[in-house]
Design a protein around this motif. Structure first.
Motif, PDB file in Angstrom:
ATOM      1  N   PHE A  91      -3.589   5.200  -6.141  1.00 54.08           N
ATOM      2  CA  PHE A  91      -3.673   3.776  -5.838  1.00 54.08           C
ATOM      3  C   PHE A  91      -5.087   3.268  -6.044  1.00 54.08           C
ATOM      4  O   PHE A  91      -6.065   3.902  -5.625  1.00 54.08           O
ATOM      5  CB  PHE A  91      -3.284   3.514  -4.379  1.00 54.08           C
ATOM      6  CG  PHE A  91      -1.825   3.697  -4.090  1.00 54.08           C
ATOM      7  CD1 PHE A  91      -1.365   4.883  -3.555  1.00 54.08           C
ATOM      8  CD2 PHE A  91      -0.918   2.684  -4.356  1.00 54.08           C
ATOM      9  CE1 PHE A  91      -0.014   5.061  -3.276  1.00 54.08           C
ATOM     10  CE2 PHE A  91       0.433   2.859  -4.086  1.00 54.08           C
ATOM     11  CZ  PHE A  91       0.875   4.044  -3.545  1.00 54.08           C
ATOM     12  N   LEU A 106      -7.349  -3.935   2.925  1.00 52.26           N
ATOM     13  CA  LEU A 106      -7.368  -3.527   1.539  1.00 52.26           C
ATOM     14  C   LEU A 106      -6.110  -4.040   0.850  1.00 52.26           C
ATOM     15  O   LEU A 106      -5.023  -3.904   1.387  1.00 52.26           O
ATOM     16  CB  LEU A 106      -7.408  -2.007   1.434  1.00 52.26           C
ATOM     17  CG  LEU A 106      -8.655  -1.293   1.934  1.00 52.26           C
ATOM     18  CD1 LEU A 106      -8.431   0.200   1.873  1.00 52.26           C
ATOM     19  CD2 LEU A 106      -9.856  -1.691   1.115  1.00 52.26           C
ATOM     20  N   PHE A 108      -3.720  -3.329  -2.171  1.00 55.10           N
ATOM     21  CA  PHE A 108      -3.430  -2.194  -3.032  1.00 55.10           C
ATOM     22  C   PHE A 108      -2.643  -2.618  -4.263  1.00 55.10           C
ATOM     23  O   PHE A 108      -1.834  -3.552  -4.216  1.00 55.10           O
ATOM     24  CB  PHE A 108      -2.601  -1.157  -2.264  1.00 55.10           C
ATOM     25  CG  PHE A 108      -3.391  -0.363  -1.272  1.00 55.10           C
ATOM     26  CD1 PHE A 108      -3.639  -0.861  -0.016  1.00 55.10           C
ATOM     27  CD2 PHE A 108      -3.882   0.888  -1.611  1.00 55.10           C
ATOM     28  CE1 PHE A 108      -4.370  -0.126   0.907  1.00 55.10           C
ATOM     29  CE2 PHE A 108      -4.610   1.625  -0.702  1.00 55.10           C
ATOM     30  CZ  PHE A 108      -4.853   1.120   0.558  1.00 55.10           C
ATOM     31  N   GLY A 109      -2.860  -1.880  -5.343  1.00 55.57           N
ATOM     32  CA  GLY A 109      -1.953  -1.973  -6.471  1.00 55.57           C
ATOM     33  C   GLY A 109      -0.676  -1.224  -6.125  1.00 55.57           C
ATOM     34  O   GLY A 109      -0.569  -0.612  -5.053  1.00 55.57           O
TER      35      GLY A 109
ATOM     36  N   TYR B  33      -5.297  -0.903  10.906  1.00 54.76           N
ATOM     37  CA  TYR B  33      -4.334  -1.568  10.032  1.00 54.76           C
ATOM     38  C   TYR B  33      -3.006  -0.828  10.038  1.00 54.76           C
ATOM     39  O   TYR B  33      -2.955   0.389  10.191  1.00 54.76           O
ATOM     40  CB  TYR B  33      -4.845  -1.578   8.579  1.00 54.76           C
ATOM     41  CG  TYR B  33      -6.228  -2.129   8.403  1.00 54.76           C
ATOM     42  CD1 TYR B  33      -7.350  -1.322   8.580  1.00 54.76           C
ATOM     43  CD2 TYR B  33      -6.427  -3.462   8.040  1.00 54.76           C
ATOM     44  CE1 TYR B  33      -8.636  -1.824   8.406  1.00 54.76           C
ATOM     45  CE2 TYR B  33      -7.710  -3.965   7.860  1.00 54.76           C
ATOM     46  CZ  TYR B  33      -8.802  -3.141   8.049  1.00 54.76           C
ATOM     47  OH  TYR B  33     -10.069  -3.645   7.883  1.00 54.76           O
ATOM     48  N   TYR B  35       0.287  -0.495   7.383  1.00 54.52           N
ATOM     49  CA  TYR B  35       0.847  -0.780   6.074  1.00 54.52           C
ATOM     50  C   TYR B  35       2.259  -0.229   6.001  1.00 54.52           C
ATOM     51  O   TYR B  35       2.588   0.781   6.617  1.00 54.52           O
ATOM     52  CB  TYR B  35       0.026  -0.127   4.961  1.00 54.52           C
ATOM     53  CG  TYR B  35      -1.327  -0.743   4.730  1.00 54.52           C
ATOM     54  CD1 TYR B  35      -2.442  -0.291   5.426  1.00 54.52           C
ATOM     55  CD2 TYR B  35      -1.492  -1.775   3.814  1.00 54.52           C
ATOM     56  CE1 TYR B  35      -3.690  -0.854   5.210  1.00 54.52           C
ATOM     57  CE2 TYR B  35      -2.733  -2.337   3.594  1.00 54.52           C
ATOM     58  CZ  TYR B  35      -3.829  -1.872   4.289  1.00 54.52           C
ATOM     59  OH  TYR B  35      -5.058  -2.429   4.079  1.00 54.52           O
ATOM     60  N   GLN B  37       5.068   1.102   3.111  1.00 50.77           N
ATOM     61  CA  GLN B  37       5.208   1.539   1.735  1.00 50.77           C
ATOM     62  C   GLN B  37       6.671   1.715   1.388  1.00 50.77           C
ATOM     63  O   GLN B  37       7.393   2.468   2.041  1.00 50.77           O
ATOM     64  CB  GLN B  37       4.442   2.850   1.492  1.00 50.77           C
ATOM     65  CG  GLN B  37       4.454   3.289   0.037  1.00 50.77           C
ATOM     66  CD  GLN B  37       3.660   4.548  -0.203  1.00 50.77           C
ATOM     67  OE1 GLN B  37       3.336   5.291   0.720  1.00 50.77           O
ATOM     68  NE2 GLN B  37       3.313   4.801  -1.456  1.00 50.77           N
ATOM     69  N   LEU B  43       1.441  -0.487  -1.168  1.00 51.65           N
ATOM     70  CA  LEU B  43       1.264  -0.652   0.275  1.00 51.65           C
ATOM     71  C   LEU B  43       1.127  -2.139   0.594  1.00 51.65           C
ATOM     72  O   LEU B  43       0.322  -2.837  -0.024  1.00 51.65           O
ATOM     73  CB  LEU B  43       0.006   0.080   0.735  1.00 51.65           C
ATOM     74  CG  LEU B  43       0.134   1.571   1.023  1.00 51.65           C
ATOM     75  CD1 LEU B  43       0.373   2.350  -0.261  1.00 51.65           C
ATOM     76  CD2 LEU B  43      -1.107   2.079   1.728  1.00 51.65           C
ATOM     77  N   LEU B  45       0.462  -4.971   3.708  1.00 44.57           N
ATOM     78  CA  LEU B  45      -0.169  -5.087   5.017  1.00 44.57           C
ATOM     79  C   LEU B  45       0.757  -5.776   6.009  1.00 44.57           C
ATOM     80  O   LEU B  45       1.232  -6.889   5.758  1.00 44.57           O
ATOM     81  CB  LEU B  45      -1.478  -5.859   4.893  1.00 44.57           C
ATOM     82  CG  LEU B  45      -2.318  -6.020   6.145  1.00 44.57           C
ATOM     83  CD1 LEU B  45      -2.812  -4.667   6.652  1.00 44.57           C
ATOM     84  CD2 LEU B  45      -3.501  -6.952   5.869  1.00 44.57           C
ATOM     85  N   PHE B  88       8.182   3.956   4.699  1.00 42.83           N
ATOM     86  CA  PHE B  88       7.109   4.858   5.111  1.00 42.83           C
ATOM     87  C   PHE B  88       5.978   3.987   5.650  1.00 42.83           C
ATOM     88  O   PHE B  88       5.550   3.040   4.985  1.00 42.83           O
ATOM     89  CB  PHE B  88       6.644   5.668   3.897  1.00 42.83           C
ATOM     90  CG  PHE B  88       5.665   6.759   4.202  1.00 42.83           C
ATOM     91  CD1 PHE B  88       4.458   6.818   3.530  1.00 42.83           C
ATOM     92  CD2 PHE B  88       5.959   7.736   5.131  1.00 42.83           C
ATOM     93  CE1 PHE B  88       3.541   7.837   3.792  1.00 42.83           C
ATOM     94  CE2 PHE B  88       5.054   8.755   5.397  1.00 42.83           C
ATOM     95  CZ  PHE B  88       3.835   8.810   4.728  1.00 42.83           C
ATOM     96  N   LEU B  90       2.155   3.554   7.238  1.00 39.23           N
ATOM     97  CA  LEU B  90       0.829   4.164   7.259  1.00 39.23           C
ATOM     98  C   LEU B  90      -0.126   3.345   8.115  1.00 39.23           C
ATOM     99  O   LEU B  90      -0.184   2.121   7.998  1.00 39.23           O
ATOM    100  CB  LEU B  90       0.269   4.268   5.843  1.00 39.23           C
ATOM    101  CG  LEU B  90       0.839   5.392   4.984  1.00 39.23           C
ATOM    102  CD1 LEU B  90       0.602   5.120   3.522  1.00 39.23           C
ATOM    103  CD2 LEU B  90       0.230   6.727   5.379  1.00 39.23           C
TER     104      LEU B  90
END
Lengths: 118, 111
Positions: A91, A106, A108-109, B33, B35, B37, B43, B45, B88, B90
């Protein structure tokens, strides 16, 4: 708004080949940070590199190298002489600077799934 | 050793049930944070917190809630209002604009 694009969904190469993972970003900030993370099958994200927007020097760490070009808003990652253990999802991520507002997280791609075949 | 601990690693939720995912860090980081997925989605937020007793919604906060009563802890509750919670999850923590460190993740499945 910030955005990260990893156009390569999946790449498959044979061991010992070199491979480059592309990352293109968008941001309005002049101060920002770029990151690469590796996600092996276990799921945890492993930090690889952090680069701030004022440092355009390329970096090499063993078989890994990174090419940061502000002119094209790209931060590409190259693995030289790939190994099976390099197989993972990679990533690219962007964090904006001190402009205030926004999520401060952050962005992310979508990741590139790299498969190294023996 | 310093790090981030998420628990449980696997979690199963019945329809209409609330579940809470734990995230603890001993890195003395102010920001934490969550996240989510999904396959092929990267990912996204959910929530973030920059300081104790304060948190902000991320891009996909609907159906989730958080609390930040202690610096070390940032639990995430997946409520019954979240219609598609299988994913998932994170957790990460970070100091200023430094590197974000991630936990090992929790895989939530609706049964």
């Amino acid at each position: 708004a910030q955005k990260v694009t990893q156009a390569q969904t999946e790449i498959s190469v044979v061991e010992k080949e070199d491979v480059t993972l592309d990352c293109v970003y968008e941001t309005r900030d002049t101060t920002y940070y770029l990151f690469w993370y590796k996600q092996p099958p276990s799921g945890e994200l492993v930090f690889l590199i952090r680069r701030n927007s004022f440092d355009e020097q390329n970096e090499i760490s063993g078989r890994y190298s990174w090419n940061f070009q502000k002119s094209t808003s790209s931060f590409n990652f190259t693995i030289t002489a790939s190994q099976v253990v390099d197989s993972a999802v990679y990533f690219c991520a962007l964090s904006e600077g001190y402009s205030g507002g926004g999520a401060d997280g952050l962005t992310f791609g979508k990741g590139t799934h790299l498969i190294i075949q023996p | 050793d310093g790090g981030i601990t998420q628990s449980p690693k696997y979690l199963f939720r019945k329809e209409g049930q609330n579940v809470t995912l734990s995230c603890e860090q001993n890195l003395n980081h102010d920001a934490m944070y969550w996240y989510r997925q999904d396959p092929g989605q990267g990912l996204r937020l959910i929530y973030y917190s920059q300081i104790v007793n304060d948190f902000q919604k991320g891009d996909i906060a609907e159906g989730y809630s958080v609390s930040r009563e202690k610096k070390e802890s940032f639990p995430l509750t997946v409520t019954s209002a979240q219609k598609n919670p299988t994913a998932f999850y994170l957790c990460a923590s970070r100091r200023d604009r430094e590197v974000a460190f991630f936990g090992q993740g929790t895989r939530l499945t609706v049964v």
